[in-house]
Design a protein around this motif. Structure first.
Motif: not given
Lengths: 298, 232
Positions: B106-111, B150-156, B162-163, B166-169
């Motif tokens: 539930a921590s964004l840091s963990t995800t 492709n780079v944007i896709g990789e980052a997104s 992560a989101i 985190y969002g679900n938990m």
């Protein structure tokens, strides 16, 4: 929503450490254990497959051996049947030969007993007749059978036909003495009567010997070398013995009669009638029978 | 209303704050390692394993099977990374039934940390599998003009990983907190049960997506495969 980058870094480290620990203590051991178990199961399956193939091969061998044994068993049984058949035939032949041998021995013994019985009956009949006749003549006619036989002998020697007389004389000329044998003892007077009667028929110069009486026959027998004249009951006794023999036939004759009876009963009845007829004709006269016997001997 | 466990600090040593996220992460790690050690020293080589060993064998084998299906290759070196992602997230989410427990997920840091691990692992596996050049060529497929996308896709997608988790938990925790204040008993129990299901699904999704990203990096893109085929 905020990110603590120190915490992020710590969580990255935590995750990597956890991944390493789980790799070392969980995934590795579990995977290896499963692989070993799979290998063991695979080995067992292969061994089971190999064992099954061996068992199938062995089953095929056993099936082949069983088929061979079945074939061999039929052959052995056939040989045993043939051997048993040969043994049965041989034992039957041996048993049959033994039975035949025993039957022949039994028949021979029966024939021997029969012959002894017939001989005894013949002797008894002769002795009985002589005793009876002797006693009857002594009681009724004050004479004996021997005296009457000697007188009859003397009379018949005197009545010999020329052929018989010549035969006796021929024997005397060849130097063969005359012997008069009697079936019972005679007195000196009767001896003289017999000697005189014979010398009258043959010649005075003939030597006549009258030995001791013989129990072998009843009557008087005159012998000159190879010539013999009988005045005996032998022919009658022989007919009597023949009748007895007919009444007690041998086993071979009995079987022949049985065979004839099975083929036709009429022939046996006629033989029996002839036998009785012969008995009735037997009492015609001793002299003729005696002459026939003398002629036959000559 | 503070829902991030990062804010709950238990101790601070040398400038390093021991917050609830790290503490509960260690608890989860301790549980997983303890169970692993128990199984490690009680592994049965026979045909009948213990119940715990059998359960873990089912779990591990299922992880390997999922990896095998996604990557279309033997799980091998992917198991430790993807399996640990799944087990850590699943256990973290499952422990929400304990009173006072706040899941580290539930921590964004963990995800974010987990997503960064995936972000780093994807090129590492790709380079290890195909080589640096072949991997980098993926970014210019089907044309070099696709490089920025492709780079944007990789980052997104890393950010999405992560989101999403985190969002679900976090939402589950927030909703439970709100419902507790309204109806103290009935709804929290139902939501806890729903949270367990959601937690398992999220763990599965996170691990599967990570494996998909890794698998896509270890295999040439469709356009590159088609070009290679035409060249042959």
């Amino acid at each position: 929503m905020q990110i603590d980058w120190v915490t992020v870094a710590a969580q990255i480290v935590n995750f990597l450490v956890l991944a390493w620990l789980l790799h070392r203590f969980l995934y590795g051991p579990i995977t290896r254990a499963m692989e070993r178990r799979e290998n063991a199961i695979r080995t067992r399956i292969e061994e089971a497959e190999e064992t099954r193939e061996q068992a199938e091969a062995r089953a095929r061998e056993l099936e082949q051996e069983r088929a061979e044994l079945n074939a061999r068993r039929e052959e052995i049984l056939e040989e045993a049947r043939e051997e048993a058949r040969r043994l049965k035939d041989r034992l039957q032949q041996e048993a049959r030969a033994e039975v035949d041998e025993l039957r022949e021995a039994w028949r021979a013994e029966l024939d021997e007993d029969r012959n002894e019985f017939l001989a005894a009956m013949r002797t008894e009949a002769r002795e009985g007749f002589r005793t009876l006749a002797d006693d009857a003549l002594r009681a009724l006619a004050d004479t004996t059978l021997t005296e009457r036989m000697a007188e009859a002998f003397a009379a018949r020697v005197g009545d010999l036909d020329e052929v018989d007389a010549e035969r006796l004389r021929g024997a005397v000329r060849r130097g063969e003495g005359l012997v008069i044998t009697l079936g019972s003892d005679v007195s000196g007077a009767l001896r003289g009567t017999l000697t005189a009667a014979v010398r009258k028929a043959v010649g005075d110069e003939v030597e006549i010997d009258i030995p001791e009486s013989s129990d072998d026959f009843t009557g008087i027998r005159l012998k000159a070398g190879g010539e013999t004249l009988d005045w005996t009951l032998d022919a009658h006794l022989d007919r009597f013995a023949d009748r007895l023999a007919s009444a007690f036939p041998t086993e071979d004759a009995r079987e022949t009669q049985d065979d004839d009876a099975n083929g036709g009963r009429g022939a046996g009845d006629s033989t029996l009638g002839d036998s009785h007829g012969g008995t009735a004709a037997g009492g015609k006269g001793q002299a003729s029978d005696a002459r026939e016997g003398a002629a036959g001997d000559g | 209303m503070e829902f991030s466990p990062d804010a709950t600090v238990f101790a601070e040593v040398g400038g390093f704050a021991l917050n609830a996220t790290i503490l509960w992460t260690w608890v989860v790690m301790a549980i997983l390692v303890a169970i692993s050690l128990v199984v490690r020293f009680q592994v049965r080589e026979g045909f009948v394993p213990s119940r715990l060993q059998a359960f873990l064998e089912v779990v591990v084998e299922e992880i390997r099977r999922q990896i095998r299906e996604v990557s279309e290759s033997e799980p091998g070196r992917f198991t430790a990374f993807v399996g640990t992602l799944f087990l850590f997230i699943a256990v973290s989410n499952a422990l929400t039934v304990l009173p006072g427990y706040i899941p580290p997920t539930a921590s964004l840091s963990t995800t974010a940390g987990l997503a960064i691990c995936v972000l780093v692992a994807v090129p590492l596996y790709g380079i290890a599998e195909r080589g640096l050049t072949a991997y980098l060529r993926n970014y210019i497929q089907p044309t070099p003009f696709m490089l920025p996308f492709n780079v944007i896709g990789e980052a997104s997608r890393t950010l999405a990983l992560a989101i999403r988790l985190y969002g679900n938990m976090m939402s589950g925790t927030v909703i439970v907190g709100i419902l507790i204040s309204i109806t103290p008993f009935l709804f929290p129990v139902v939501m806890q049960l729903l949270g367990l299901l959601t937690g398992m699904i999220q763990a599965y999704i996170f691990a599967i997506l990570a494996m998909v990203y890794i698998a896509s990096a270890t295999r040439p893109r469709l356009g590159a495969r088609k070009g290679a085929t035409d060249a042959d």
